[in-house]
Design an enzyme around this catalytic site. Structure first.
Site, PDB file in Angstrom:
ATOM      1  N   MET A   1      27.197 -28.956 -24.356  1.00 41.77           N
ATOM      2  CA  MET A   1      26.588 -27.731 -24.884  1.00 41.77           C
ATOM      3  C   MET A   1      27.683 -26.707 -25.144  1.00 41.77           C
ATOM      4  SD  MET A   1      23.583 -25.330 -23.269  1.00 41.77           S
ATOM      5  CE  MET A   1      24.557 -24.716 -21.899  1.00 41.77           C
ATOM      6  N   CYS A   2      27.779 -26.235 -26.363  1.00 45.15           N
ATOM      7  CA  CYS A   2      28.729 -25.199 -26.755  1.00 45.15           C
ATOM      8  C   CYS A   2      27.979 -24.116 -27.518  1.00 45.15           C
ATOM      9  CB  CYS A   2      29.835 -25.771 -27.642  1.00 45.15           C
ATOM     10  SG  CYS A   2      30.843 -27.044 -26.860  1.00 45.15           S
ATOM     11  N   GLY A   3      28.620 -22.995 -27.722  1.00 48.50           N
ATOM     12  CA  GLY A   3      28.046 -21.929 -28.526  1.00 48.50           C
ATOM     13  C   GLY A   3      28.880 -21.704 -29.766  1.00 48.50           C
TER      14      GLY A   3
END
EC number: 2.4.2.-
Length: 305
Positions: A1-3
């Protein structure tokens, strides 16, 4: 999960996009605590043949002088600065002048051949800032709050497939054509199927990070005559796995999402700004709007100034 996040000012004038992107990424900090990065376009104001090199150098006697000597074999050094960093390394930034863009990658490879030295990027129309740590730590270390530009993309990283260091932080850049960057959330599961044809064409990969594969893929398509929209549409067809990514160019940004829609993405715009991000909370940092649009599975969108 990254932004991931991107912001474009529609008037093409300089705005406080560094501060905008800092706030947008801070709102996405929960999606990626390992590292963060920015590509801020339009604010460098370099002359036509000038480039900015961003080089990580281990802090040991004589090494920075060796880097400077290597650079000066190709170009005189214009303005430069040393940014104290972390873990016994410094960041050396210098302005150079080249006869053509084709000289940039060979120079970078020469610098990279020096032990304990790695070039983080070389650019003409954007400034890249990326490092390990939180968004606010990086913002204070490099003063992203004061950076002006026309548009920017950014990333907060939760590492799943490669090491955590400054070089593997996003954005990634390709030198196939000038000033193309990508930030990415997800995995490209047919990574080697995408990479191998690019390598056969002579494109050089420095990591096994799938984001580097995306940026080389897009840059190769653009170099082959595709429009940005066409390149992104083809990437959605060719790439497998859960992904959403934002590409930055000197003219604006592009967005692509996998055909199953397995990674989040939202966008919004008003009269002044177009913005895209992994989550709505990030958009709220740059605009107040009730009209937030979900990026659909397989959707591609391009916004150019």
């Amino acid at each position: 999960m990254c932004g991931i996040a991107g912001v474009v000012y529609k008037d093409g004038k300089l705005h406080s996009v560094g501060a905008d992107m800092t706030r947008m990424l801070h709102a996405l900090q929960h999606r990626g605590p390992d590292s963060a990065g920015f590509a801020i376009y339009g604010g460098l104001g370099l002359e036509e043949n000038d480039y900015l090199l961003n080089i990580e150098v281990k802090d040991k006697p004589g090494l920075l002088d060796m880097v400077k000597e290597t650079v000066e074999l190709v170009s005189p050094i214009g303005s430069d600065e040393v940014i104290p960093s972390v873990e016994n390394h410094i960041i050396y930034r210098c302005r150079i002048t080249l006869e053509s863009f084709s000289q940039l990658k060979p120079l970078i490879m020469d610098i990279d051949s020096i032990d304990d030295v790695i070039v983080l990027n070389g650019s003409h129309s954007f400034e890249m800032i990326k490092d390990v740590g939180s968004v606010l730590e990086i913002a204070d270390r490099y003063d992203t709050w004061s950076k002006k530009g026309t548009h920017a993309i950014g990333h907060t990283r939760f590492s799943t497939e490669s090491i955590v260091d400054r070089y593997h932080a996003h954005p990634f850049q390709s030198y196939i054509i000038p000033d193309i960057t990508v930030v990415h959330n997800g995995q490209i599961t047919n990574y080697w199927k995408i990479r191998e044809p690019l390598e056969r064409k002579g494109h050089i990969f420095e990591t096994n990070n799938d984001t580097e594969c995306i940026v080389h893929y897009v840059a190769d398509k653009l170099a082959s005559g595709y429009s940005l929209e066409e390149a992104l549409e083809q990437s959605v067809k060719d790439m497998d796995g859960p992904f959403s990514y934002i590409v930055g160019t000197p003219q604006g940004v592009g967005i692509a999402k996998d055909q199953l829609g397995l990674r989040p993405g939202v966008m919004a715009e008003n009269d002044e700004v177009f913005a895209v991000a992994s989550e709505e909370v990030s958009l709220r940092e740059v605009m107040d709007t009730s009209e937030v649009e979900q990026i659909s599975p397989g959707e591609v969108r391009v916004y150019e100034i």
